[in-house]
Motif scaffolding. Structure first.
Motif, mmCIF file in Angstrom:
data_model
loop_
_atom_site.group_PDB
_atom_site.id
_atom_site.type_symbol
_atom_site.label_atom_id
_atom_site.label_comp_id
_atom_site.label_asym_id
_atom_site.label_seq_id
_atom_site.Cartn_x
_atom_site.Cartn_y
_atom_site.Cartn_z
ATOM 1 N N VAL A 78 0.866 -1.172 0.000
ATOM 2 C CA VAL A 78 0.000 0.000 0.000
ATOM 3 C C VAL A 78 0.908 1.228 0.000
ATOM 4 N N TYR A 79 0.767 2.022 -1.038
ATOM 5 C CA TYR A 79 1.609 3.206 -1.199
ATOM 6 C C TYR A 79 1.011 4.393 -0.452
ATOM 7 N N LYS A 80 1.856 5.380 -0.157
ATOM 8 C CA LYS A 80 1.425 6.568 0.582
ATOM 9 C C LYS A 80 0.190 7.226 -0.028
ATOM 10 N N GLU A 81 0.103 7.177 -1.350
ATOM 11 C CA GLU A 81 -1.008 7.833 -2.054
ATOM 12 C C GLU A 81 -2.330 7.079 -1.878
ATOM 13 N N GLY A 82 -2.303 5.826 -1.396
ATOM 14 C CA GLY A 82 -3.515 5.064 -1.176
ATOM 15 C C GLY A 82 -3.767 3.975 -2.206
ATOM 16 N N ASN A 83 -2.996 3.963 -3.292
ATOM 17 C CA ASN A 83 -3.148 2.868 -4.257
ATOM 18 C C ASN A 83 -2.372 1.653 -3.766
ATOM 19 N N SER A 84 -2.609 0.502 -4.391
ATOM 20 C CA SER A 84 -2.017 -0.734 -3.878
ATOM 21 C C SER A 84 -1.559 -1.646 -5.002
ATOM 22 N N CYS A 85 -0.793 -2.659 -4.609
ATOM 23 C CA CYS A 85 -0.240 -3.627 -5.555
ATOM 24 C C CYS A 85 -0.122 -4.984 -4.854
ATOM 25 N N LEU A 86 -0.770 -5.999 -5.423
ATOM 26 C CA LEU A 86 -0.686 -7.359 -4.868
ATOM 27 C C LEU A 86 0.675 -7.938 -5.218
ATOM 28 N N LEU A 87 1.507 -8.180 -4.200
ATOM 29 C CA LEU A 87 2.873 -8.648 -4.416
ATOM 30 C C LEU A 87 2.983 -10.169 -4.330
ATOM 31 N N SER A 88 2.353 -10.769 -3.315
ATOM 32 C CA SER A 88 2.467 -12.219 -3.173
ATOM 33 C C SER A 88 1.227 -12.767 -2.469
ATOM 34 N N TYR A 89 1.060 -14.077 -2.574
ATOM 35 C CA TYR A 89 -0.084 -14.723 -1.940
ATOM 36 C C TYR A 89 0.254 -16.163 -1.600
ATOM 37 N N GLU A 90 -0.568 -16.714 -0.720
ATOM 38 C CA GLU A 90 -0.494 -18.128 -0.379
ATOM 39 C C GLU A 90 -1.931 -18.641 -0.333
ATOM 40 N N ASN A 91 -2.207 -19.647 -1.117
ATOM 41 C CA ASN A 91 -3.557 -20.169 -1.232
ATOM 42 C C ASN A 91 -3.678 -21.465 -0.429
ATOM 43 N N GLU A 92 -4.371 -21.404 0.701
ATOM 44 C CA GLU A 92 -4.612 -22.578 1.535
ATOM 45 C C GLU A 92 -6.099 -22.910 1.529
ATOM 46 N N THR A 93 -6.712 -22.728 0.347
ATOM 47 C CA THR A 93 -8.131 -23.057 0.212
ATOM 48 C C THR A 93 -8.259 -24.376 -0.538
ATOM 49 N N ASN A 94 -9.474 -24.852 -0.639
ATOM 50 C CA ASN A 94 -9.719 -26.106 -1.348
ATOM 51 C C ASN A 94 -9.901 -25.892 -2.858
ATOM 52 N N ILE A 95 -9.717 -24.669 -3.340
ATOM 53 C CA ILE A 95 -9.788 -24.369 -4.777
ATOM 54 C C ILE A 95 -8.390 -23.969 -5.228
ATOM 55 N N ASN A 96 -7.906 -24.598 -6.301
ATOM 56 C CA ASN A 96 -6.526 -24.326 -6.711
ATOM 57 C C ASN A 96 -6.369 -22.911 -7.266
ATOM 58 N N SER A 97 -5.143 -22.440 -7.276
ATOM 59 C CA SER A 97 -4.822 -21.068 -7.659
ATOM 60 C C SER A 97 -5.173 -20.766 -9.105
ATOM 61 N N LEU A 98 -5.025 -21.735 -9.994
ATOM 62 C CA LEU A 98 -5.380 -21.508 -11.396
ATOM 63 C C LEU A 98 -6.871 -21.237 -11.535
ATOM 64 N N GLU A 99 -7.650 -21.972 -10.798
ATOM 65 C CA GLU A 99 -9.105 -21.803 -10.848
ATOM 66 C C GLU A 99 -9.528 -20.450 -10.261
ATOM 67 N N LEU A 100 -8.815 -19.985 -9.230
ATOM 68 C CA LEU A 100 -9.139 -18.689 -8.630
ATOM 69 C C LEU A 100 -8.658 -17.527 -9.500
ATOM 70 N N ASP A 101 -7.729 -17.762 -10.407
ATOM 71 C CA ASP A 101 -7.238 -16.765 -11.365
ATOM 72 C C ASP A 101 -6.636 -15.543 -10.665
ATOM 73 N N PHE A 102 -5.427 -15.728 -10.146
ATOM 74 C CA PHE A 102 -4.774 -14.651 -9.406
ATOM 75 C C PHE A 102 -4.323 -13.489 -10.279
ATOM 76 N N ASP A 103 -4.248 -13.673 -11.583
ATOM 77 C CA ASP A 103 -3.990 -12.528 -12.466
ATOM 78 C C ASP A 103 -5.158 -11.546 -12.353
ATOM 79 N N LYS A 104 -6.369 -12.071 -12.264
ATOM 80 C CA LYS A 104 -7.565 -11.237 -12.103
ATOM 81 C C LYS A 104 -7.526 -10.545 -10.734
#
Length: 141
Positions: A78-104
């Motif tokens: 989260v930048y000072k100006e209030g905008n943000s950027c998703l840097l990393s994630y960890e998926n511990e759900t029962n739906i795989n990451s491809l199906e969740l579409d992390f690019d989206k």
């Protein structure tokens, strides 16, 4: 020989510093990570839980919402100006990451979320727990 050893050490530490910026295993990159601090007990960056819930709900299909269980961890710069950027994630759900579409996920978070910040660039660590037909944000202290 000393020059070769020095170059190898510089390369190793350079790669280590680049990788050390991501908290979670899946690095999405393309964020400005030159200077940021980790969120602490005194929260720097804030966003309404309802806004986050609406955002996550938009990114998950109705079929996925019915069956998803587990925890999704996000590292958002989260930048000072209030905008943000998703840097990393960890998926511990029962739906795989491809199906969740992390690019989206990344496109949406980078383009649409507005935070209250103003103090310094920080890495907000968010954990979302998916339970039967509802989700909950877990405090990370």
């Amino acid at each position: 020989m000393k020059i070769l050893l020095t170059l190898i050490l510089l390369l190793f530490f350079g790669i280590y510093n680049v990788l050390a910026q991501s908290i979670y295993e899946k690095n999405l990159g393309n964020c400005n990570t030159q200077r940021f601090a980790l969120e602490s007990v005194d929260k720097t960056a804030e966003i309404e839980n309802q806004e986050l819930i609406k955002s996550v709900a938009k990114l998950i299909t109705p079929e996925q919402r019915k069956k998803i269980r587990g925890i999704l961890k996000l590292q958002i710069i989260v930048y000072k100006e209030g905008n943000s950027c998703l840097l990393s994630y960890e998926n511990e759900t029962n739906i795989n990451s491809l199906e969740l579409d992390f690019d989206k996920f990344k496109d949406f978070i980078d383009s649409n979320l507005e935070w209250k910040n103003g103090k310094q660039n920080v890495a907000a660590l968010i954990e979302i727990k998916f339970k039967r037909k509802k989700l909950k944000f877990l405090d990370l202290e």
